[in-house]
Design a protein around this motif. Structure first.
Motif, PDB file in Angstrom:
ATOM      1  N   GLY A 258     -15.235  16.262   2.989  1.00  0.00           N
ATOM      2  CA  GLY A 258     -14.370  15.680   4.013  1.00  0.00           C
ATOM      3  C   GLY A 258     -14.730  14.270   4.425  1.00  0.00           C
ATOM      4  N   TRP A 259     -15.987  14.039   4.788  1.00  0.00           N
ATOM      5  CA  TRP A 259     -16.383  12.700   5.246  1.00  0.00           C
ATOM      6  C   TRP A 259     -16.247  11.665   4.139  1.00  0.00           C
ATOM      7  N   ALA A 260     -16.593  12.068   2.916  1.00  0.00           N
ATOM      8  CA  ALA A 260     -16.473  11.142   1.782  1.00  0.00           C
ATOM      9  C   ALA A 260     -15.008  10.761   1.534  1.00  0.00           C
ATOM     10  N   MET A 261     -14.110  11.766   1.601  1.00  0.00           N
ATOM     11  CA  MET A 261     -12.693  11.476   1.387  1.00  0.00           C
ATOM     12  C   MET A 261     -12.117  10.647   2.523  1.00  0.00           C
ATOM     13  N   LEU A 262     -12.575  10.908   3.728  1.00  0.00           N
ATOM     14  CA  LEU A 262     -12.106  10.131   4.876  1.00  0.00           C
ATOM     15  C   LEU A 262     -12.533   8.676   4.749  1.00  0.00           C
ATOM     16  N   LEU A 263     -13.772   8.460   4.315  1.00  0.00           N
ATOM     17  CA  LEU A 263     -14.256   7.092   4.088  1.00  0.00           C
ATOM     18  C   LEU A 263     -13.462   6.424   2.974  1.00  0.00           C
ATOM     19  N   LEU A 264     -13.202   7.162   1.908  1.00  0.00           N
ATOM     20  CA  LEU A 264     -12.426   6.629   0.787  1.00  0.00           C
ATOM     21  C   LEU A 264     -11.014   6.261   1.227  1.00  0.00           C
TER      22      LEU A 264
ATOM     23  N   LEU B  45       0.825  -1.202   0.000  1.00  0.00           N
ATOM     24  CA  LEU B  45       0.000   0.000   0.000  1.00  0.00           C
ATOM     25  C   LEU B  45       0.863   1.258   0.000  1.00  0.00           C
ATOM     26  N   TRP B  46       1.898   1.249   0.820  1.00  0.00           N
ATOM     27  CA  TRP B  46       2.762   2.420   0.902  1.00  0.00           C
ATOM     28  C   TRP B  46       3.602   2.586  -0.361  1.00  0.00           C
ATOM     29  N   VAL B  47       4.181   1.495  -0.858  1.00  0.00           N
ATOM     30  CA  VAL B  47       5.046   1.569  -2.040  1.00  0.00           C
ATOM     31  C   VAL B  47       4.267   2.060  -3.252  1.00  0.00           C
ATOM     32  N   GLN B  48       3.062   1.537  -3.435  1.00  0.00           N
ATOM     33  CA  GLN B  48       2.262   1.950  -4.587  1.00  0.00           C
ATOM     34  C   GLN B  48       1.854   3.408  -4.487  1.00  0.00           C
ATOM     35  N   TYR B  49       1.477   3.831  -3.280  1.00  0.00           N
ATOM     36  CA  TYR B  49       1.101   5.230  -3.123  1.00  0.00           C
ATOM     37  C   TYR B  49       2.303   6.143  -3.337  1.00  0.00           C
ATOM     38  N   ALA B  50       3.432   5.796  -2.724  1.00  0.00           N
ATOM     39  CA  ALA B  50       4.637   6.626  -2.832  1.00  0.00           C
ATOM     40  C   ALA B  50       5.146   6.682  -4.266  1.00  0.00           C
ATOM     41  N   ARG B  51       4.979   5.592  -5.017  1.00  0.00           N
ATOM     42  CA  ARG B  51       5.471   5.548  -6.381  1.00  0.00           C
ATOM     43  C   ARG B  51       4.735   6.523  -7.274  1.00  0.00           C
ATOM     44  N   TYR B  52       3.431   6.643  -7.079  1.00  0.00           N
ATOM     45  CA  TYR B  52       2.632   7.458  -7.989  1.00  0.00           C
ATOM     46  C   TYR B  52       2.191   8.795  -7.387  1.00  0.00           C
ATOM     47  N   LYS B  53       2.330   8.955  -6.088  1.00  0.00           N
ATOM     48  CA  LYS B  53       1.917  10.207  -5.462  1.00  0.00           C
ATOM     49  C   LYS B  53       3.049  10.916  -4.736  1.00  0.00           C
TER      50      LYS B  53
ATOM     51  N   LEU C 177      -6.812   3.946  -8.165  1.00  0.00           N
ATOM     52  CA  LEU C 177      -7.807   4.406  -7.209  1.00  0.00           C
ATOM     53  C   LEU C 177      -7.324   5.612  -6.423  1.00  0.00           C
ATOM     54  N   TYR C 178      -6.027   5.812  -6.367  1.00  0.00           N
ATOM     55  CA  TYR C 178      -5.486   6.948  -5.621  1.00  0.00           C
ATOM     56  C   TYR C 178      -5.817   8.277  -6.297  1.00  0.00           C
ATOM     57  N   TRP C 179      -6.254   8.224  -7.548  1.00  0.00           N
ATOM     58  CA  TRP C 179      -6.635   9.456  -8.233  1.00  0.00           C
ATOM     59  C   TRP C 179      -7.820  10.124  -7.535  1.00  0.00           C
ATOM     60  N   PHE C 180      -8.595   9.332  -6.774  1.00  0.00           N
ATOM     61  CA  PHE C 180      -9.733   9.900  -6.062  1.00  0.00           C
ATOM     62  C   PHE C 180      -9.290  10.786  -4.905  1.00  0.00           C
ATOM     63  N   LEU C 181      -8.050  10.629  -4.468  1.00  0.00           N
ATOM     64  CA  LEU C 181      -7.520  11.473  -3.398  1.00  0.00           C
ATOM     65  C   LEU C 181      -6.904  12.710  -4.059  1.00  0.00           C
TER      66      LEU C 181
END
Length: 259
Positions: free
Chosen positions: A49-55, A13-21, A80-84
């Protein structure tokens, strides 16, 4: 670290997020901006806010990674990280803060600070390996255009198997070339189910290629042209080299082997 273990999932989870974000100060800036808006701005909290927190909880939930995200997206959860919306949240927080500051001269401080952080710690996406200066009006690699034109010069509607770094571009350039398989062969969200196609693709990208097997599968599906950049010799198996374009060898099925 065992694949599928809790520690392995957290690392993925961390590697994929860090790689693209990114994994630098921008990440902490986003977290700070989101927390500020969530606590201070009631409208943001209710509408976004609540929607992003849930996501966020759903995307970074280690218990959902293997049974849901990894299975549904084929391990490419970064889509899916594009939603953030990190950039949007940072800009939103900056504008909100500027609106709350009463002194006009002080309003420039958060704006200038955000610009400095973006310039010093941000990354220009156009410097990445995926972005190159346009080589033609189609904004496609010139080699894909040249190979396509060479195939169309040989046949009005050629059926071909091409190197893996070509078929994504050839299908954008023209639909007159019938490719045996497309992007699904690379195993993204929609999987290729034809075992012959998967075997052929694996052989073409392999270091040790079985020319006889490649020719057999191509002949089975009436493939008339094989395009490959490596030293692939098919002369003994019913194909002959007819042209070399930008380093790519174009093999055509011999007349006596055509039905």
């Amino acid at each position: 670290m065992v694949q599928g273990s809790f520690e392995w999932i957290l690392l993925q989870l961390w590697v994929q997020y860090a790689r693209y974000k990114g994994d630098g100060i921008i990440l902490f800036l986003f977290a700070g901006c989101f927390l500020y808006l969530f606590l201070i701005n009631r409208e943001f909290r209710q509408k976004i806010g609540w929607a992003m927190l849930l996501l966020f909880v759903l995307l970074f939930n280690p218990f959902l990674y293997m049974p849901v995200w990894h299975k549904l997206t084929g391990g490419i959860c970064w889509r899916l990280y594009w939603f953030l919306c990190e950039a949007f949240i940072c800009c939103y927080a900056t504008v909100d803060l500027v609106k709350r500051i009463q002194w006009r001269m002080v309003k420039w401080v958060p704006v200038a600070g955000m610009l400095v952080i973006f310039v010093l710690y941000g990354t220009n996406v156009y410097t990445g390996a995926r972005f190159l200066p346009a080589q033609n009006t189609y904004k496609l690699p010139q080699e894909a255009v040249d190979v396509s034109e060479a195939l169309l010069a040989l046949d009005d509607h050629p059926k071909a198997v091409v190197a893996r770094n070509l078929f994504n571009y050839i299908r954008q350039y023209t639909d007159d070339i019938e490719l045996l398989y497309g992007r699904n062969i690379q195993g993204y969200t929609i999987k290729e189910e034809n075992e012959d196609f998967k075997t052929l693709y694996a052989q073409l990208k392999s270091v040790k290629r079985d020319a006889a097997l490649i020719a057999t599968i191509c002949d089975k599906y009436d493939v008339e042209y094989v395009v490959h950049k490596k030293n692939l010799r098919l002369e003994k198996y019913g194909y002959e080299q007819v042209e070399i374009v930008d380093g790519y060898r174009i093999y055509q099925k011999k007349e006596e082997n055509k039905e």
